[in-house]
Design a protein around this motif. Structure first.
Motif, PDB file in Angstrom:
ATOM      1  N   GLN A  44      -4.633 -13.450  -1.878  1.00  0.00           N
ATOM      2  CA  GLN A  44      -4.850 -12.280  -2.722  1.00  0.00           C
ATOM      3  C   GLN A  44      -3.803 -11.189  -2.472  1.00  0.00           C
ATOM      4  N   PHE A  45      -2.809 -11.493  -1.643  1.00  0.00           N
ATOM      5  CA  PHE A  45      -1.829 -10.483  -1.236  1.00  0.00           C
ATOM      6  C   PHE A  45      -1.057  -9.904  -2.422  1.00  0.00           C
ATOM      7  N   ASP A  46      -0.553 -10.750  -3.313  1.00  0.00           N
ATOM      8  CA  ASP A  46       0.255 -10.270  -4.445  1.00  0.00           C
ATOM      9  C   ASP A  46      -0.559  -9.384  -5.378  1.00  0.00           C
ATOM     10  N   GLU A  47      -1.800  -9.784  -5.647  1.00  0.00           N
ATOM     11  CA  GLU A  47      -2.675  -8.979  -6.503  1.00  0.00           C
ATOM     12  C   GLU A  47      -2.974  -7.628  -5.848  1.00  0.00           C
ATOM     13  N   ALA A  48      -3.243  -7.644  -4.541  1.00  0.00           N
ATOM     14  CA  ALA A  48      -3.529  -6.401  -3.815  1.00  0.00           C
ATOM     15  C   ALA A  48      -2.302  -5.495  -3.774  1.00  0.00           C
ATOM     16  N   LYS A  49      -1.119  -6.084  -3.635  1.00  0.00           N
ATOM     17  CA  LYS A  49       0.131  -5.307  -3.617  1.00  0.00           C
ATOM     18  C   LYS A  49       0.344  -4.598  -4.944  1.00  0.00           C
ATOM     19  N   GLU A  50       0.047  -5.265  -6.051  1.00  0.00           N
ATOM     20  CA  GLU A  50       0.168  -4.643  -7.373  1.00  0.00           C
ATOM     21  C   GLU A  50      -0.768  -3.444  -7.507  1.00  0.00           C
ATOM     22  N   ILE A  51      -1.995  -3.608  -7.038  1.00  0.00           N
ATOM     23  CA  ILE A  51      -2.966  -2.512  -7.096  1.00  0.00           C
ATOM     24  C   ILE A  51      -2.510  -1.352  -6.229  1.00  0.00           C
ATOM     25  N   LEU A  52      -2.050  -1.654  -5.030  1.00  0.00           N
ATOM     26  CA  LEU A  52      -1.571  -0.602  -4.120  1.00  0.00           C
ATOM     27  C   LEU A  52      -0.373   0.129  -4.707  1.00  0.00           C
ATOM     28  N   ASP A  53       0.536  -0.599  -5.330  1.00  0.00           N
ATOM     29  CA  ASP A  53       1.718   0.027  -5.934  1.00  0.00           C
ATOM     30  C   ASP A  53       1.370   0.900  -7.136  1.00  0.00           C
ATOM     31  N   SER A  54       0.237   0.616  -7.777  1.00  0.00           N
ATOM     32  CA  SER A  54      -0.145   1.398  -8.954  1.00  0.00           C
ATOM     33  C   SER A  54      -0.762   2.748  -8.593  1.00  0.00           C
ATOM     34  N   ILE A  55      -1.145   2.917  -7.340  1.00  0.00           N
ATOM     35  CA  ILE A  55      -1.782   4.160  -6.902  1.00  0.00           C
ATOM     36  C   ILE A  55      -0.699   5.205  -6.631  1.00  0.00           C
ATOM     37  N   GLN A  56      -0.912   6.424  -7.133  1.00  0.00           N
ATOM     38  CA  GLN A  56       0.051   7.516  -6.924  1.00  0.00           C
ATOM     39  C   GLN A  56       0.177   7.812  -5.433  1.00  0.00           C
ATOM     40  N   THR A 105      -1.146  -8.466   6.606  1.00  0.00           N
ATOM     41  CA  THR A 105      -1.112  -7.009   6.580  1.00  0.00           C
ATOM     42  C   THR A 105      -0.448  -6.520   5.304  1.00  0.00           C
ATOM     43  N   LEU A 106      -1.193  -5.715   4.548  1.00  0.00           N
ATOM     44  CA  LEU A 106      -0.696  -5.151   3.298  1.00  0.00           C
ATOM     45  C   LEU A 106      -0.078  -3.785   3.516  1.00  0.00           C
ATOM     46  N   ALA A 107      -0.711  -2.965   4.359  1.00  0.00           N
ATOM     47  CA  ALA A 107      -0.222  -1.601   4.587  1.00  0.00           C
ATOM     48  C   ALA A 107      -0.718  -1.101   5.935  1.00  0.00           C
ATOM     49  N   ARG A 108      -0.053  -0.040   6.415  1.00  0.00           N
ATOM     50  CA  ARG A 108      -0.451   0.632   7.651  1.00  0.00           C
ATOM     51  C   ARG A 108      -0.659   2.106   7.345  1.00  0.00           C
ATOM     52  N   PHE A 109      -1.674   2.686   7.973  1.00  0.00           N
ATOM     53  CA  PHE A 109      -2.004   4.089   7.757  1.00  0.00           C
ATOM     54  C   PHE A 109      -2.166   4.783   9.101  1.00  0.00           C
ATOM     55  N   GLN A 110      -1.830   6.076   9.142  1.00  0.00           N
ATOM     56  CA  GLN A 110      -1.947   6.814  10.393  1.00  0.00           C
ATOM     57  C   GLN A 110      -3.409   7.046  10.765  1.00  0.00           C
ATOM     58  N   TYR A 111      -4.249   7.298   9.770  1.00  0.00           N
ATOM     59  CA  TYR A 111      -5.664   7.571  10.022  1.00  0.00           C
ATOM     60  C   TYR A 111      -6.530   6.622   9.206  1.00  0.00           C
ATOM     61  N   SER A 112      -7.738   6.356   9.703  1.00  0.00           N
ATOM     62  CA  SER A 112      -8.603   5.391   9.037  1.00  0.00           C
ATOM     63  C   SER A 112      -9.151   5.905   7.712  1.00  0.00           C
ATOM     64  N   THR A 113      -9.209   7.215   7.513  1.00  0.00           N
ATOM     65  CA  THR A 113      -9.722   7.735   6.242  1.00  0.00           C
ATOM     66  C   THR A 113      -8.847   7.296   5.073  1.00  0.00           C
ATOM     67  N   GLU A 114      -7.538   7.325   5.269  1.00  0.00           N
ATOM     68  CA  GLU A 114      -6.631   6.864   4.219  1.00  0.00           C
ATOM     69  C   GLU A 114      -6.868   5.382   3.923  1.00  0.00           C
ATOM     70  N   ALA A 115      -7.007   4.604   4.985  1.00  0.00           N
ATOM     71  CA  ALA A 115      -7.214   3.165   4.829  1.00  0.00           C
ATOM     72  C   ALA A 115      -8.558   2.871   4.156  1.00  0.00           C
ATOM     73  N   GLN A 116      -9.592   3.653   4.473  1.00  0.00           N
ATOM     74  CA  GLN A 116     -10.912   3.441   3.877  1.00  0.00           C
ATOM     75  C   GLN A 116     -10.884   3.669   2.364  1.00  0.00           C
ATOM     76  N   ILE A 117     -10.131   4.659   1.926  1.00  0.00           N
ATOM     77  CA  ILE A 117     -10.019   4.939   0.485  1.00  0.00           C
ATOM     78  C   ILE A 117      -9.364   3.766  -0.237  1.00  0.00           C
TER      79      ILE A 117
END
Length: 137
Positions: free
Chosen positions: A60-72, A7-19
């Motif tokens: 791929q967790f570390d690479e995905a974490k870097e991408i997620l952290d780069s998003i505003q 698990t990389l992240a949790r979101f309240q709604y699926s629209t956020e997760a889909q983006i």
């Protein structure tokens, strides 16, 4: 171990997760969403089941974490510029909904009693640094 998901992240709604899923897949990360269909069916159970889980392959967790952290992660205005706190000038501002006035309370109770979503909800911004709540004009 390489083909297990983490698990990389949790979101309240699926629209956020889909983006975020689309962004990660564009960079070649394999992504799996858990509980998104359940929450799409009944959004009110999101907090009870822990939200939509965005999972990626363990290798791929570390690479995905870097991408997620780069998003505003914080709020921006209509021009895409960060919103700043009027008190401390921080740009770590989150949008949240509140039930602090009578109209919001009435519609919240109405929605709860009759099984509908609230018709009216007041939204404000909150600074994560100094906890100031404010409206953006």
């Amino acid at each position: 171990m390489e083909d297990t998901f983490k698990t990389l992240a949790r979101f309240q709604y699926s629209t956020e997760a889909q983006i975020i899923k689309g962004r990660l897949e564009a960079d070649g990360i394999q992504v799996f969403l858990a509980d998104n269909i359940t929450i799409d069916t009944d959004p009110l159970v999101s907090n009870a089941i822990g939200g939509v889980k965005l999972k990626v392959l363990s290798n791929q967790f570390d690479e995905a974490k870097e991408i997620l952290d780069s998003i505003q992660k914080y709020s921006v205005d209509d021009n895409g510029e960060p919103i700043n706190c009027p008190s401390c000038e921080s740009n770590q501002i989150e949008l949240f909904s509140t039930v602090k006035d009578f109209k919001s309370l009435f519609w919240f109770i109405f929605g709860f009693l009759f099984g509908t979503l609230p018709f009216y909800m007041r939204h404000k911004y909150k600074c994560e640094d100094c906890k100031t709540e404010f409206n953006v004009k």
